[in-house]
Write a protein that holds these residues in place. Sequence first.
Motif, PDB file in Angstrom:
ATOM      1  N   ASN A 124      50.265 109.007 -21.933  1.00  0.00           N
ATOM      2  CA  ASN A 124      51.719 108.436 -22.033  1.00  0.00           C
ATOM      3  C   ASN A 124      51.758 106.786 -22.087  1.00  0.00           C
ATOM      4  O   ASN A 124      52.930 106.672 -22.663  1.00  0.00           O
ATOM      5  N   ALA A 125      51.052 106.241 -21.319  1.00  0.00           N
ATOM      6  CA  ALA A 125      51.154 104.301 -21.412  1.00  0.00           C
ATOM      7  C   ALA A 125      52.789 104.321 -20.701  1.00  0.00           C
ATOM      8  O   ALA A 125      54.087 103.462 -21.601  1.00  0.00           O
ATOM      9  N   LEU A 126      54.006 105.298 -19.801  1.00  0.00           N
ATOM     10  CA  LEU A 126      55.075 105.478 -19.302  1.00  0.00           C
ATOM     11  C   LEU A 126      55.111 104.501 -18.521  1.00  0.00           C
ATOM     12  O   LEU A 126      54.141 105.704 -17.052  1.00  0.00           O
ATOM     13  N   VAL A 127      56.279 103.830 -17.526  1.00  0.00           N
ATOM     14  CA  VAL A 127      56.244 103.855 -16.355  1.00  0.00           C
ATOM     15  C   VAL A 127      56.804 104.860 -15.298  1.00  0.00           C
ATOM     16  O   VAL A 127      57.521 105.709 -15.715  1.00  0.00           O
ATOM     17  N   PRO A 128      55.318 105.004 -14.278  1.00  0.00           N
ATOM     18  CA  PRO A 128      55.568 106.971 -13.645  1.00  0.00           C
ATOM     19  C   PRO A 128      56.970 106.347 -12.402  1.00  0.00           C
ATOM     20  O   PRO A 128      56.911 105.433 -12.302  1.00  0.00           O
ATOM     21  N   PRO A 129      57.469 107.758 -12.497  1.00  0.00           N
ATOM     22  CA  PRO A 129      58.785 107.724 -11.351  1.00  0.00           C
ATOM     23  C   PRO A 129      58.562 107.906  -9.724  1.00  0.00           C
ATOM     24  O   PRO A 129      57.184 108.489  -9.534  1.00  0.00           O
ATOM     25  N   TYR A 130      59.247 107.459  -9.072  1.00  0.00           N
ATOM     26  CA  TYR A 130      58.806 108.172  -7.684  1.00  0.00           C
ATOM     27  C   TYR A 130      59.644 109.336  -7.985  1.00  0.00           C
ATOM     28  O   TYR A 130      60.764 109.911  -8.676  1.00  0.00           O
ATOM     29  N   LEU A 131      58.924 110.147  -6.923  1.00  0.00           N
ATOM     30  CA  LEU A 131      59.509 110.940  -6.509  1.00  0.00           C
ATOM     31  C   LEU A 131      60.406 111.334  -5.315  1.00  0.00           C
ATOM     32  O   LEU A 131      59.510 110.977  -4.227  1.00  0.00           O
TER      33      LEU A 131
END
Length: 457
Positions: free
Chosen positions: A148-155
Motif C-alpha cells: 500500500n506504499a506506506l512507510v513501514p513501522p519499526y517493531l
Amino acid sequence: MFLSHKFPTFTKFFLLSILVFALVSCSKNTSENSAAEAEKATEAECLAQEQAAQLEQEKKQEEERQAKIAERKRNAITSYLSQLSQTEKLAQLFLVNLQGNTDFEPVEYKDDKAVIPGGYLFFSFNIGKNAEEIMHFSDSIASYCTQNALVPPYLSIDQEGGLVNRLRGITSSVPSCRTIATKYSEEEAKALYDSQAKQLALLGFSLNLAPVAEVSDSDNSDFLGTRSYGDSTAVKTYASLAVKSYEENGIGTVLKHFPGNTNTDPHTGLPEIKLSDEELEKTVIEPFSHVINTASPSAVLMSHARTTAHDGDKPACFSHYWISQILRDKMQFQGLILSDDIFMAALEKNGYPPEKAVTMAIEAGVDCIMLSEKKFVNVLTVLEKKAAQDENFAHLLDDAVRRVIQYKIKAHILQITEEQTENDKTTLTLSDVAKENVQTRLQRFEEEKARGDSCVK
C-alpha cells in the motif's frame, strides 16, 4: 726535545707541516660529514613535512567527500518526506500498540488510507503461540505497508529479561538484570545477549525497550527490583554490554528510564526525585552518560519523574532541561528520545491529559510519543493544528520526523540508494533487503535458541 736533537731545522719544519695538514684534513672531513648529515636531516624533515601535508590534504578531501555524502543523504530524506502527506509524516512520531497476533489489520484510516505509526509496541496479546506465528505476523505488517506504499513501522518489544519478558517460552530464557550482574561474567552476559538479539531479529523485531540503566538505591529499589543491574559500576558495565550486544546484532536499544524513578509507580502517581545536583550527577547523569558514550544506544526513554533540583514542576518527559540541555547538549546524544506512555493515569491526574502532554513533550525535545493505545489519530491532529499556527513548533516536528527516518535507515527498514547520474543523485527507498522465507528463518531461530539456552546458568 727529541726533534731538536735528532733532526735538522728543515726536517722539523716538514714534519710539522704534515701534522698541520693532517689536522686540517681531519677538520675538513668532519665539517663535510656534518654538512652531509645536516643535509640529510633537512631532506628528511622536508620529506616528513611533505608527507604530513599530503596526509592533511587526503584527510581534508575525505572530510569533504563525507560531507557531500551526508548532504546527499539529507537531500534524499528531504525528497522522501516531501512525498508524504502531513499525516503520514507526523504519524512517524508515534509508538503505539497494535491489534491482533496473526494477520495485520490497520485500525485507523484518514481519507480512505490507513494511518500507520512510526512504530508498533508488542504486548503479550500480540505474541503468537510460537516463533512461526510471530514471524508470520511481523511479515504481514511489512507486506501490508509495501503493498500500500506506506512507510513501514519499526517493531518493538519490552524484552528486559526476568519479570519483563514478553517472549517467555518463545526465545531462550533471559535472566533479570540483577541476576546477570551478580552471576554472569561479562563474556557470559555478552554471549547470552548476542543470542537473544539474533532471535529477536529473526522474529521480525528491530527495537528492544531495554536495558534499564538506573542505579538501584533505597528510593527506587521497591519499584525497580531486579530490573536494575545494581550499583553504578554494575550498571555502567552490564548496561553498556547489553546495548553493544543488541546493536551489533541488528536490534536497536532503548536506554531507560532517564533521569530515573522512585518507589512511586508512575502508572498511578508521579515520582518525585529529591536528589541534589551532586547526587544527580553521580547516580544519574554519570551512569547514563557512560553507557551513551561507550555503547551508542539507538534511543533513550524519558521517565515521568519530577526532579526537585531542576524543572521541579514538570515530569522529565516534558522537561527542556533534562531533554535538550542534558541529553542533547551535555551528553551529545544524537539518537531518538522517547516519552514514556503519555496515557498513564498519573499524568492526567496531575493536569497532563494526552492532548496537552503530546505538545509539551515535543516542545521539550521528545522525538517519539509512546501510547499504550491502538488509536492515535486524535492526538496526531493536535500536533497538526499546532504546527499550522506555530512555525517554531512545526520545525521541531520536522526535526523529530527526520530522526525517526534516520533510525529506520539505520535499522534497514528504509535504505539510501545511490543513482549514478550527472548530479550523483541519492534517493531514499523502502528497504528491498530480501527476507529469507519463514521456514529457513525458523530453522535458524531454533538453532540460535538452543545456543541461547546453553548460555543460561
